[in-house]
Design a protein around this motif. Structure first.
Motif, PDB file in Angstrom:
ATOM      1  N   ILE A 278      36.916  42.745  39.944  1.00 30.61           N
ATOM      2  CA  ILE A 278      36.311  43.510  38.850  1.00 30.61           C
ATOM      3  C   ILE A 278      36.491  42.805  37.512  1.00 30.61           C
ATOM      4  CG2 ILE A 278      36.349  45.733  37.644  1.00 30.61           C
ATOM      5  CD1 ILE A 278      37.426  46.988  40.206  1.00 30.61           C
ATOM      6  N   THR A 279      37.642  42.205  37.300  1.00 33.33           N
ATOM      7  CA  THR A 279      37.938  41.486  36.049  1.00 33.33           C
ATOM      8  C   THR A 279      38.449  40.095  36.405  1.00 33.33           C
ATOM      9  OG1 THR A 279      40.287  42.047  35.868  1.00 33.33           O
ATOM     10  CG2 THR A 279      38.697  43.715  35.110  1.00 33.33           C
ATOM     11  N   PRO A 280      38.606  39.226  35.424  1.00 35.15           N
ATOM     12  CA  PRO A 280      39.183  37.900  35.704  1.00 35.15           C
ATOM     13  C   PRO A 280      40.598  37.980  36.254  1.00 35.15           C
ATOM     14  CG  PRO A 280      38.115  37.903  33.558  1.00 35.15           C
ATOM     15  CD  PRO A 280      38.147  39.324  34.019  1.00 35.15           C
ATOM     16  N   PHE A 281      41.300  39.090  35.965  1.00 35.65           N
ATOM     17  CA  PHE A 281      42.666  39.254  36.455  1.00 35.65           C
ATOM     18  C   PHE A 281      42.663  39.999  37.779  1.00 35.65           C
ATOM     19  CE2 PHE A 281      43.166  39.004  31.805  1.00 35.65           C
ATOM     20  CZ  PHE A 281      44.043  37.926  31.735  1.00 35.65           C
ATOM     21  N   VAL A 282      43.510  39.544  38.695  1.00 31.72           N
ATOM     22  CA  VAL A 282      43.615  40.195  39.997  1.00 31.72           C
ATOM     23  C   VAL A 282      44.179  41.601  39.835  1.00 31.72           C
ATOM     24  CG1 VAL A 282      44.642  40.052  42.300  1.00 31.72           C
ATOM     25  CG2 VAL A 282      43.923  37.957  41.130  1.00 31.72           C
ATOM     26  N   PHE A 283      45.152  41.746  38.920  1.00 32.44           N
ATOM     27  CA  PHE A 283      45.767  43.045  38.668  1.00 32.44           C
ATOM     28  C   PHE A 283      45.620  43.376  37.181  1.00 32.44           C
ATOM     29  CE2 PHE A 283      48.098  41.026  42.191  1.00 32.44           C
ATOM     30  CZ  PHE A 283      47.819  41.950  43.195  1.00 32.44           C
ATOM     31  N   PRO A 284      44.445  43.849  36.795  1.00 28.87           N
ATOM     32  CA  PRO A 284      44.205  44.127  35.369  1.00 28.87           C
ATOM     33  C   PRO A 284      44.994  45.324  34.875  1.00 28.87           C
ATOM     34  CG  PRO A 284      42.369  44.912  36.684  1.00 28.87           C
ATOM     35  CD  PRO A 284      43.276  44.172  37.628  1.00 28.87           C
ATOM     36  N   GLY A 285      45.356  45.263  33.585  1.00 25.66           N
ATOM     37  CA  GLY A 285      46.043  46.382  32.957  1.00 25.66           C
ATOM     38  C   GLY A 285      45.166  46.998  31.895  1.00 25.66           C
ATOM     39  N   GLU A 286      45.793  47.641  30.921  1.00 22.35           N
ATOM     40  CA  GLU A 286      45.037  48.253  29.844  1.00 22.35           C
ATOM     41  C   GLU A 286      44.530  47.182  28.890  1.00 22.35           C
ATOM     42  OE1 GLU A 286      47.447  51.140  27.932  1.00 22.35           O
ATOM     43  OE2 GLU A 286      47.696  52.385  29.704  1.00 22.35           O
ATOM     44  N   SER A 287      43.336  47.402  28.342  1.00 22.47           N
ATOM     45  CA  SER A 287      42.756  46.444  27.403  1.00 22.47           C
ATOM     46  C   SER A 287      43.371  46.624  26.021  1.00 22.47           C
ATOM     47  CB  SER A 287      41.243  46.625  27.318  1.00 22.47           C
ATOM     48  OG  SER A 287      40.927  47.925  26.853  1.00 22.47           O
ATOM     49  N   ARG A 288      43.480  45.526  25.294  1.00 24.60           N
ATOM     50  CA  ARG A 288      43.994  45.557  23.929  1.00 24.60           C
ATOM     51  C   ARG A 288      42.994  44.869  23.017  1.00 24.60           C
ATOM     52  NH1 ARG A 288      50.153  43.412  25.204  1.00 24.60           N
ATOM     53  NH2 ARG A 288      50.767  45.091  26.607  1.00 24.60           N
ATOM     54  N   ASP A 289      42.587  45.583  21.974  1.00 26.75           N
ATOM     55  CA  ASP A 289      41.599  45.048  21.037  1.00 26.75           C
ATOM     56  C   ASP A 289      40.332  44.614  21.761  1.00 26.75           C
ATOM     57  OD1 ASP A 289      43.473  45.401  18.999  1.00 26.75           O
ATOM     58  OD2 ASP A 289      44.336  43.422  19.334  1.00 26.75           O
ATOM     59  N   GLY A 290      39.972  45.373  22.799  1.00 16.45           N
ATOM     60  CA  GLY A 290      38.746  45.069  23.530  1.00 16.45           C
ATOM     61  C   GLY A 290      38.888  43.967  24.552  1.00 16.45           C
TER      62      GLY A 290
ATOM     63  N   ASN B 195      50.332  38.222  36.695  1.00 18.64           N
ATOM     64  CA  ASN B 195      49.498  37.383  35.823  1.00 18.64           C
ATOM     65  C   ASN B 195      48.413  36.625  36.596  1.00 18.64           C
ATOM     66  OD1 ASN B 195      50.952  38.199  33.629  1.00 18.64           O
ATOM     67  ND2 ASN B 195      52.206  36.351  33.481  1.00 18.64           N
ATOM     68  N   LEU B 196      48.285  36.915  37.861  1.00 24.80           N
ATOM     69  CA  LEU B 196      47.305  36.199  38.682  1.00 24.80           C
ATOM     70  C   LEU B 196      45.876  36.375  38.153  1.00 24.80           C
ATOM     71  CD1 LEU B 196      48.009  36.579  42.512  1.00 24.80           C
ATOM     72  CD2 LEU B 196      47.767  34.486  41.182  1.00 24.80           C
ATOM     73  N   GLU B 197      45.128  35.283  38.150  1.00 26.74           N
ATOM     74  CA  GLU B 197      43.699  35.336  37.859  1.00 26.74           C
ATOM     75  C   GLU B 197      42.948  34.914  39.122  1.00 26.74           C
ATOM     76  OE1 GLU B 197      42.554  33.283  34.284  1.00 26.74           O
ATOM     77  OE2 GLU B 197      44.484  33.694  33.312  1.00 26.74           O
ATOM     78  N   TRP B 198      41.764  35.445  39.284  1.00 27.70           N
ATOM     79  CA  TRP B 198      40.999  35.120  40.486  1.00 27.70           C
ATOM     80  C   TRP B 198      40.690  33.628  40.573  1.00 27.70           C
ATOM     81  CZ3 TRP B 198      41.021  38.019  44.491  1.00 27.70           C
ATOM     82  CH2 TRP B 198      41.091  39.396  44.390  1.00 27.70           C
ATOM     83  N   SER B 199      40.625  32.969  39.428  1.00 30.08           N
ATOM     84  CA  SER B 199      40.364  31.524  39.440  1.00 30.08           C
ATOM     85  C   SER B 199      41.519  30.739  40.048  1.00 30.08           C
ATOM     86  CB  SER B 199      40.102  31.021  38.011  1.00 30.08           C
ATOM     87  OG  SER B 199      41.217  31.281  37.172  1.00 30.08           O
ATOM     88  N   PHE B 200      42.709  31.374  40.155  1.00 33.93           N
ATOM     89  CA  PHE B 200      43.872  30.712  40.763  1.00 33.93           C
ATOM     90  C   PHE B 200      43.867  30.855  42.281  1.00 33.93           C
ATOM     91  CE2 PHE B 200      46.513  32.045  36.775  1.00 33.93           C
ATOM     92  CZ  PHE B 200      45.709  31.240  35.987  1.00 33.93           C
ATOM     93  N   VAL B 201      43.049  31.770  42.797  1.00 35.48           N
ATOM     94  CA  VAL B 201      43.101  32.142  44.221  1.00 35.48           C
ATOM     95  C   VAL B 201      42.125  31.292  45.036  1.00 35.48           C
ATOM     96  CG1 VAL B 201      42.824  34.017  45.884  1.00 35.48           C
ATOM     97  CG2 VAL B 201      43.741  34.498  43.593  1.00 35.48           C
ATOM     98  N   ASP B 202      42.637  30.637  46.043  1.00 39.86           N
ATOM     99  CA  ASP B 202      41.814  29.856  46.978  1.00 39.86           C
ATOM    100  C   ASP B 202      42.069  30.410  48.382  1.00 39.86           C
ATOM    101  OD1 ASP B 202      40.542  28.043  48.595  1.00 39.86           O
ATOM    102  OD2 ASP B 202      41.286  26.263  47.543  1.00 39.86           O
ATOM    103  N   LEU B 203      41.267  31.405  48.766  1.00 38.96           N
ATOM    104  CA  LEU B 203      41.466  32.040  50.064  1.00 38.96           C
ATOM    105  C   LEU B 203      41.111  31.119  51.217  1.00 38.96           C
ATOM    106  CD1 LEU B 203      40.210  35.712  49.465  1.00 38.96           C
ATOM    107  CD2 LEU B 203      42.564  34.905  49.772  1.00 38.96           C
TER     108      LEU B 203
ATOM    109  N   GLY C 272      41.034  41.978  50.652  1.00 39.10           N
ATOM    110  CA  GLY C 272      40.608  43.368  50.619  1.00 39.10           C
ATOM    111  C   GLY C 272      40.457  43.934  49.221  1.00 39.10           C
ATOM    112  N   MET C 273      40.611  43.105  48.195  1.00 43.26           N
ATOM    113  CA  MET C 273      40.524  43.596  46.816  1.00 43.26           C
ATOM    114  C   MET C 273      39.182  43.244  46.187  1.00 43.26           C
ATOM    115  SD  MET C 273      44.354  42.676  45.398  1.00 43.26           S
ATOM    116  CE  MET C 273      44.027  43.556  43.860  1.00 43.26           C
ATOM    117  N   GLU C 274      38.753  44.069  45.232  1.00 40.52           N
ATOM    118  CA  GLU C 274      37.512  43.809  44.514  1.00 40.52           C
ATOM    119  C   GLU C 274      37.782  42.944  43.292  1.00 40.52           C
ATOM    120  OE1 GLU C 274      34.615  47.093  44.064  1.00 40.52           O
ATOM    121  OE2 GLU C 274      36.245  48.356  44.824  1.00 40.52           O
TER     122      GLU C 274
END
Length: 450
Positions: free
Chosen positions: A335-347, A294-302, A331-333
């Motif tokens: 791409i989405t607000p989620f660090v580990f994105p899954g399948e989209s639901r309802d867009g 459930n990690l979001e990039w906004s939670f990450v402070d490298l 080392g990760m890109e």
């Protein structure tokens, strides 16, 4: 003097703007007997009389019944009875009203009891508990767990039972029936107790009704702790690298159809980079699965090496990022607000739901098929305890809110215990004159230094 009321006479009476009365008269008439005609045209037999005799006697008008339901003769006889009883001081209509009121009150009470019995059926109470309490105040995973326990075990046992009739023996019987699954048996009892406590707190249940789970002894549970050794960690790391690069080889099932199976050089299964990164992050941090997925990039402070989680099993939480973990995230890109994105639901992009398939692949490749993902968290703690970092430090790293949770790893923290045991034994041996001179001198020098 009016006319004697007859069927034909009453039928001729017509409605007016206001209600009016036609009274019985003529030969054989009963004084006080009449018919009321409403503006709607409805005609009702009535009796007008006094209760008792004298000027103090109260006047009373009683309804006998509708014209058509009652004949004129029946209504006149009934009026005569009421008038005669009234002169004797008997108000038969009041008694009948009291009986009707009592019957109506009894019916209302019976209906209320039926509704209460229906509403106190276990299945209805369980649905309300989930809707009004769990869904609002508990986390989604907790809600799903409650739903599973209720559907799989509690409803089959108590579905249409009035909870007030469920006894301690009933609950104990359910508990015993799950003896081969002691953990689930205990959870079933805990869930039942939670439903009862919720209903009790809202005064849904009568006061003084003892909870059927009171003093019910639970089964002893044995924690399924599994710690990875250094060798196993090496094999796991190699399997992850193999799975994300060249892929893990596989063989078709000999019992199945192999005619259309890929050629041997093409029988490799790979995992995506996100799955590999998530597994490494779980290994390096000891975090829970959902905390990572459930990690979001906004939670990450490298820069500071922190994961600031807004929510977790124990509430808001900060996870320290060590160097290997920071390297994984760096080392990760994004791409989405989620660090580990899954399948989209309802867009809408959703976080990844699980790592079941990648985990099965790498553990099979590493010959670790008895290991769960949660065991990575245990392994993180066991290595820390074995290196003598202390249970308090380990508990804080894992985000434990209670020290008792971390104490399960106490047996692994053996270096401090061994040092203490050696020191105590050396002192005793010295006192007994059995210590080796060099050890005795070493102990004395330490004491002097202090």
């Amino acid at each position: 003097m009016g006319q004697k009321l007859t069927r034909k006479l009453i039928e001729k009476l017509t409605a007016a703007d206001r209600a009016y009365f036609e009274w019985d008269g003529g030969d054989g008439a009963v004084k006080g007997f009449g018919v009321a005609v409403n503006p709607s045209g409805k005609k009702t037999f009535i009796a007008q009389f006094r209760i008792g005799r004298g000027q103090a006697a109260k006047s009373k008008r009683a309804t006998i019944g509708s014209f058509g339901t009652w004949t004129v003769e029946q209504a006149r006889d009934r009026a005569r009875e009421l008038i005669v009883e009234g002169e004797r001081g008997i108000d038969r209509t009041a008694e009948e009203k009291d009986r009707r009121d009592a019957a109506a009150a009894a019916k209302i009470a019976a209906d209320r009891e039926r509704r209460q019995t229906r509403d106190l059926r276990f299945e209805r109470l369980a649905v309300r508990f989930l809707r009004e309490h769990v869904r609002i105040k508990r986390k989604k995973n907790t809600e799903l767990f409650y739903r599973h326990v209720i559907a799989a075990h509690l409803l089959p046992a108590f579905r249409r039972r009035d909870v007030r009739t469920i006894t301690k023996q009933d609950v104990a019987k359910l508990h015993r029936s799950l003896a081969d699954k002691p953990a689930m048996a205990n959870r079933a009892i805990t869930t039942f107790s939670a439903i009862w406590g919720w209903a009790e707190g809202l005064d849904i249940l009568p006061e003084g009704l003892r909870k059927p789970t009171f003093k019910l002894e639970k089964f002893k549970e044995h924690a399924k702790d599994r710690f990875l050794s250094v060798d196993e960690l090496q094999r796991l790391g190699a399997a992850i690298r193999e799975a994300e690069t060249s892929g893990v080889s596989w063989q078709p099932d000999p019992a199945g159809k192999t005619k259309h199976a890929p050629k041997e050089g093409n029988r490799f299964t790979k995992i995506d980079p996100g799955a590999a990164a998530a597994l490494r992050l779980l290994i390096f941090t000891g975090a829970r699965l959902r905390e990572v997925l459930n990690l979001e990039w906004s939670f990450v402070d490298l820069d500071r090496g922190l994961l600031r989680l807004k929510d977790s099993k124990t509430g808001p939480k900060t996870i320290l990022l060590n160097s290997p973990a920071r390297a994984v995230l760096a080392g990760m890109e994004k791409i989405t607000p989620f660090v580990f994105p899954g399948e989209s639901r309802d867009g809408k992009i959703q976080p990844r739901t699980d790592l079941k398939r990648p985990w099965r692949l790498v553990t099979k490749a590493a010959d670790l098929e008895d290991v769960r993902i949660h065991d990575l968290r245990h392994s993180f703690a066991s290595i820390g305890a074995g290196d003598g970092h202390g249970l308090v430090i380990i508990g804080k790293l894992l985000g434990h809110t209670q020290s008792s949770t971390t104490e399960r790893y106490a047996h692994l923290d053996n270096d401090p215990l061994r040092r203490a045991s050696d020191a105590i034994a050396e002192r005793i041996a010295s006192a007994m004159g059995e210590a080796r001179p060099e050890k005795s001198a070493e102990i004395i020098s330490i004491k002097g230094a202090r």
